[in-house]
Structures are given as structure tokens and as C-alpha cells.
Design a protein around this motif. Structure first.
Motif, PDB file in Angstrom:
ATOM      1  N   ARG A 156     104.515 -52.949  39.656  1.00  0.00           N
ATOM      2  CA  ARG A 156     103.212 -52.833  40.335  1.00  0.00           C
ATOM      3  C   ARG A 156     102.456 -51.602  39.841  1.00  0.00           C
ATOM      4  N   GLN A 157     103.145 -50.483  39.712  1.00  0.00           N
ATOM      5  CA  GLN A 157     102.501 -49.224  39.350  1.00  0.00           C
ATOM      6  C   GLN A 157     101.929 -49.250  37.933  1.00  0.00           C
ATOM      7  N   ALA A 168     110.384 -54.166  41.011  1.00  0.00           N
ATOM      8  CA  ALA A 168     109.067 -54.480  41.567  1.00  0.00           C
ATOM      9  C   ALA A 168     108.137 -53.271  41.613  1.00  0.00           C
ATOM     10  N   ASN A 169     108.599 -52.146  42.146  1.00  0.00           N
ATOM     11  CA  ASN A 169     107.702 -50.995  42.310  1.00  0.00           C
ATOM     12  C   ASN A 169     107.126 -50.501  40.997  1.00  0.00           C
ATOM     13  N   ALA A 203      99.031 -57.765  41.999  1.00  0.00           N
ATOM     14  CA  ALA A 203      98.653 -56.593  41.205  1.00  0.00           C
ATOM     15  C   ALA A 203      98.161 -56.989  39.823  1.00  0.00           C
ATOM     16  N   TYR A 204      98.760 -58.011  39.241  1.00  0.00           N
ATOM     17  CA  TYR A 204      98.373 -58.430  37.889  1.00  0.00           C
ATOM     18  C   TYR A 204      97.165 -59.363  37.905  1.00  0.00           C
ATOM     19  N   ALA A 247     100.697 -51.885  36.288  1.00  0.00           N
ATOM     20  CA  ALA A 247      99.882 -53.073  36.016  1.00  0.00           C
ATOM     21  C   ALA A 247      98.644 -52.742  35.182  1.00  0.00           C
ATOM     22  N   SER A 258     103.483 -59.694  45.815  1.00  0.00           N
ATOM     23  CA  SER A 258     102.739 -58.441  45.657  1.00  0.00           C
ATOM     24  C   SER A 258     102.605 -58.055  44.185  1.00  0.00           C
ATOM     25  N   VAL A 259     103.620 -58.375  43.378  1.00  0.00           N
ATOM     26  CA  VAL A 259     103.529 -58.102  41.943  1.00  0.00           C
ATOM     27  C   VAL A 259     102.497 -59.025  41.303  1.00  0.00           C
ATOM     28  N   GLN A 284     109.442 -60.070  46.866  1.00  0.00           N
ATOM     29  CA  GLN A 284     108.604 -59.062  46.224  1.00  0.00           C
ATOM     30  C   GLN A 284     107.615 -59.669  45.233  1.00  0.00           C
TER      31      GLN A 284
END
Length: 298
Positions: A240-241, A236-237, A272-273, A243, A268-269, A265
Motif C-alpha cells: 500500500r505504501q 500488504a502494508n 490503493a492501486y 503504490a 485495501s491494496v 487485506q
């Protein structure tokens, strides 16, 4: 081919009361540990409890393993982890021989000993025991394969990228289904070698180009963009970073398959997209892990 025989094997074991928790724990361990660091297996015992076993080539950092188990299974399960050392053993092969083929839509991930079980109307992806440090026997890869099959029913992408390829399962699946070239990348140098060898063993070596790189920094990714199908089974992290960078490497209307996400999770992903101009088409959950299919608005 190099042997996986080791002078001794370091082992971590734990028993869990239900299948869903056992799969969450084993999947998180598989996703979080580096390629070649450990072989993870989960099996149902005769009493109905599930046994999770990890075999390490080198002594693990016990606190790190307990923390990963705690994240997916809770404090009580983490406290139950036992560490010991066992006799010399081909630990990767021993673990994989107990695994059954994984069915994911039109794809089947299997070992050499199950090659004859692949039906003629299915696409088999064979992973050699000595080259399988992560075989797809968990919900993230299964989810990606199911979504890949869904995409290919309606679209024929011309530029395909498997980002964070690991053993190359997704790249091999795409190459077999499309009979066309696929680019794959990974930050781990051993994974690059393993993915290339697995592609060769599956008869798509000339179609799968594997390159080393961190995220989108690899020169080949810049040269081959824009992609109209991108698969990223990571965590996940980092998803997200990256995207913004991912959106910049996509063609208009491109499909994106993301996984490596615990169900909690996923929102939140997705957010971000969505903020980078992508739209969610489909979300599936297998064993507590979410896989997402999105497309970039033209």
C-alpha cells in the motif's frame, strides 16, 4: 558453500486442527520472518492434525512468534506454541528434505533431490537446501507463479523487475520463461547474495541482476525503468505504501503481480492501486492468500 550446521537449534512447535489454518499460520511466519532467521514447515500428522515447526539459528523472541501465530490462527493456537532447544542439526536442509515439489502452472519449485521429477514441458526452479530461507512452498509464491504464466501467454515484457526477491524464485522463473534479462532487488543483503547464487545454480545467472535497495530507492531501479512487468511478493502494508512509487516506475500498459496478502487485506491494496491508475485483471486465492494481477492504463 557455508554450512548451516549450528551448535544447537531453537525450535517452536504447534499443532493445528485443520489444513487451511495451518497453512495460513506457516505462510505468515515465512513471510514475516527475515531471510535466514527461521525455517518453517507444516505437515499433516497421522491423526489428521497439522504440525507446524520452526527451527531458529538463534533464540527467537517468543512474544513476537506468538503474536504472528495469533494473527493467522487465533488466540487458542497462539497459546499452544511450545518452545524448546534441540541437538545440533542442519536445520535448513532437514526441513527442506521433507518438502515436495510445488507445482504452479508451467513452473515447478523443487529441491535437488527432486530434479529428475521435472517433466520436459515444465520449467523447474531448483533451490539449494543451504540457500533456501524461503522456498516458495506457500500460497503467495505459488499465486505469483500462476499469474506470471498467465501473463506470459499473451505478453512478452522487455523490462522485468522482481521487487523484494527473497530467494529469487520469481526472477528465476521470469528469466527462464523469457530467456531475457530480469532485474531483482531486496532490502536484505543476505537475500541479495542468496538470490544471485540461486540464479547461477538454475543456469540464469547472466540474466538475473540482483541489487540491494529499500523499495524503489535502488539506483538500478531508476536507471532501468519504466518496467512493463513488475512482481512484488511482499506484504500488504508496504505494498500500500509504495503504490505511488510503483506506478511511477511502470510503463503504460505494464502488468503488475502483487502478493503477500491475506484475503481480507486484498481490497485495501486493490483500492490503493486503482487510485494510481491501475486496473485489476485477475485475483486468485491459494491457502487463504491472495495474489493480484493488475495493469496500468496507458
Amino acid at each position: 558453500m557455508a554450512s548451516t550446521q549450528t551448535p544447537q537449534t531453537h525450535r517452536a512447535t504447534l499443532a493445528i486442527g485443520d489444513e487451511a489454518t495451518a497453512r495460513r499460520v506457516s505462510d505468515l511466519l515465512t513471510e514475516s520472518l527475515d531471510a535466514g532467521e527461521a525455517a518453517v514447515a507444516a505437515f499433516e500428522g497421522p491423526t489428521g492434525r497439522w504440525d507446524v515447526t520452526l527451527h531458529f539459528g538463534d533464540a527467537p523472541v517468543e512474544a513476537r512468534i506468538r503474536e504472528l501465530v495469533r494473527l493467522a490462527g487465533g488466540d487458542e493456537v497462539a497459546r499452544s506454541v511450545k518452545f524448546d532447544v534441540v541437538e545440533a542439526k542442519d536445520w535448513v536442509k532437514a526441513t527442506l528434505e521433507d518438502l515436495i515439489p510445488v507445482h504452479a502452472g508451467r513452473f515447478i519449485v523443487h529441491g535437488q533431490h527432486d530434479r529428475a521429477k521435472v517433466a520436459p514441458n515444465k520449467l523447474g526452479i531448483e533451490i539449494e537446501a543451504a540457500l533456501a530461507f524461503g522456498t516458495g512452498h506457500h500460497g503467495t509464491t505459488r499465486g505469483c507463479l500462476v499469474l506470471l504464466g498467465h501473463v506470459l501467454k499473451a505478453h512478452r515484457p522487455r523490462r522485468v523487475l522482481d521487487l523484494g526477491t527473497g530467494t529469487g524464485v520469481l526472477a528465476i522463473a521470469a528469466a527462464k520463461a523469457l530467456h531475457d534479462s530480469v532485474l531483482a532487488s531486496d532490502i536484505d543483503a543476505l537475500s541479495v547474495k542468496v538470490a544471485a547464487e540461486n540464479a547461477r545454480l538454475n543456469g540464469v545467472g547472466p540474466l538475473v541482476e540482483v541489487t540491494w535497495g529499500s523499495g524503489f530507492s535502488a539506483p538500478r531501479l531508476r536507471q532501468r525503468k519504466p518496467f512493463d512487468l513488475l512482481l512484488a511478493n511482499i506484504l500488504a502494508n508496504p505494498l500500500r505504501q509504495m503504490a505511488t512509487a510503483m506506478s511511477d516506475h511502470l510503463a503504460g500498459g505494464a502488468r503488475v503481480i502483487l502478493s503477500g496478502l491475506l484475503s481480507a487485506q486484498a481490497p485495501s491494496v486493490i483500492a490503493a492501486y486503482l487510485a494510481r491508475g491501475l486496473v485489476l485483471e485477475r485475483r486468485i486465492t491459494i491457502d487463504g492468500w491472495s495474489s493480484l494481477l493488475l495493469h496500468k492504463v496507458r
